[in-house]
Scaffold this motif. Sequence first.
Motif: not given
Length: 478
Positions: A88, A90-91, A152, A448-449, A452-453, A455, A458
Amino acid sequence: MKKIIYIFAILAFITTSCTKDFEEINTNPNAPVAVQPSLLLRQVIYDFGEQMSYEGFVAGDLLAQHRTALDFNLFDRHDLKSPQLGGNPWSIFYVNLRDNEIILNKSRETAAYAVYEGPALILKAYMAAGLTDLFGDVPYFDAFNGVDGSVTPQYDLQEDIYQNENGILDNLDKGIAAINAYTSSIALEGDILFNGDFQSWIQFANSLKIKYLIRISDKVDVSAELQTLFNNGNYISTNTENAVFDFTNSEPNSFRLAQLRVGDFNNFVMSETMEEILFDLSDNRMSTFFRTFANSTANEFNGLINGINSSTTSIAIADYSLAGTIFREDTSTLDANFMTAWETSFLLAEAALKGYISTDAETLYNLGIAQAFEYWNTELPTNYLNGNANYNAGTSPLSQIITQKWIAAVINGYEGWVEYRRTGFPALKDVAASLNNGLIPARMPYPAEAATLNQENYSVAEAATNGNSLDVKVWWNE
């Protein structure tokens, strides 16, 4: 009346006393509100290099089929939405791109920090390319200034991230221009890649331009730019010029697999794909990258097919080759690898083969091999280029070029997978117990984040990728 006046006087005194020097009194001197760019630059380079080296080993090498996971291996079976020991990134990209943006902003706001603008632009291009090459369309243009911009951001098209103003290629050009325009005597500090040498940053940027132009070459005519870059020759061309930093043999700066428990390290063994390719080439890097398996009787190596179902298949570690000592016992010989001479040479060999530049592809291919062996501290056998590694010995010269790049990209495993997606080389095997309908993934899924963060945005990207499918190709691969 006098009593009332007295009370007001006391209140005025209290108010003045409480507000005078309020900021100074209530500021913790041990918790600075701003970070020096030199410290942040060191942090960005080290954190990204260290984390992606680990990711490259435990996840990228599985996708590229350099290694196989024995257990906790849903990722190896291509259930990429269930990362386990890694998978993962991404972060890692977004945290470091955010911190790098702070450096970039400071370089433009404060004259004393102008020295950081060029390197920050080059690093932004480098990390952004890695991000979009793995995931496809991602938040980019409005993504790294949460304080002043959107928290966002929309998902930008990969095509735009590569080609638009302030995108990857533009930032490389602007980074070089900023370095060439810099005239102050203030030194670049915190630079653990090049120790503040501007010429090395320019060579790094030009090698990255070669890489990214090749990456999009099926979509865009890149011949003129590549020919100019090749003619100028101002790119990474020797291993002494590589964009790398060294790990050590002791914590906290040793390679992370050396710091983890032995069970985590022993979860990764040589893949059957890697064994067959190295064996076919009589490639002595086999003993650099891997160890003979414990149950061997004649110092043999053995690889395992990727993606076994560990819940139904019993595997003995002693029957398969673990990673070599450079990944655990002697990590001082291991680098966090951003860009190298051998990668540049193989890229230019491909450019020559495809007619993008006028030069001899085989010469560049042979040079890349020599540089790759030198990089991995392994002696190049005198007859290596006369056997199956010969430029004309494989299914095609392109397969030879990409296969050699794939071999050398151990620990940069995501790069091997990206190049496979782009070219189809080397031929990867069907995994034993696929959880992706037998298909090699064409992209990393959004984590998934992301949903979530962010939406609303996404949802648009999810729809564009057929429900966040692993099998929807990115723009340069369509």
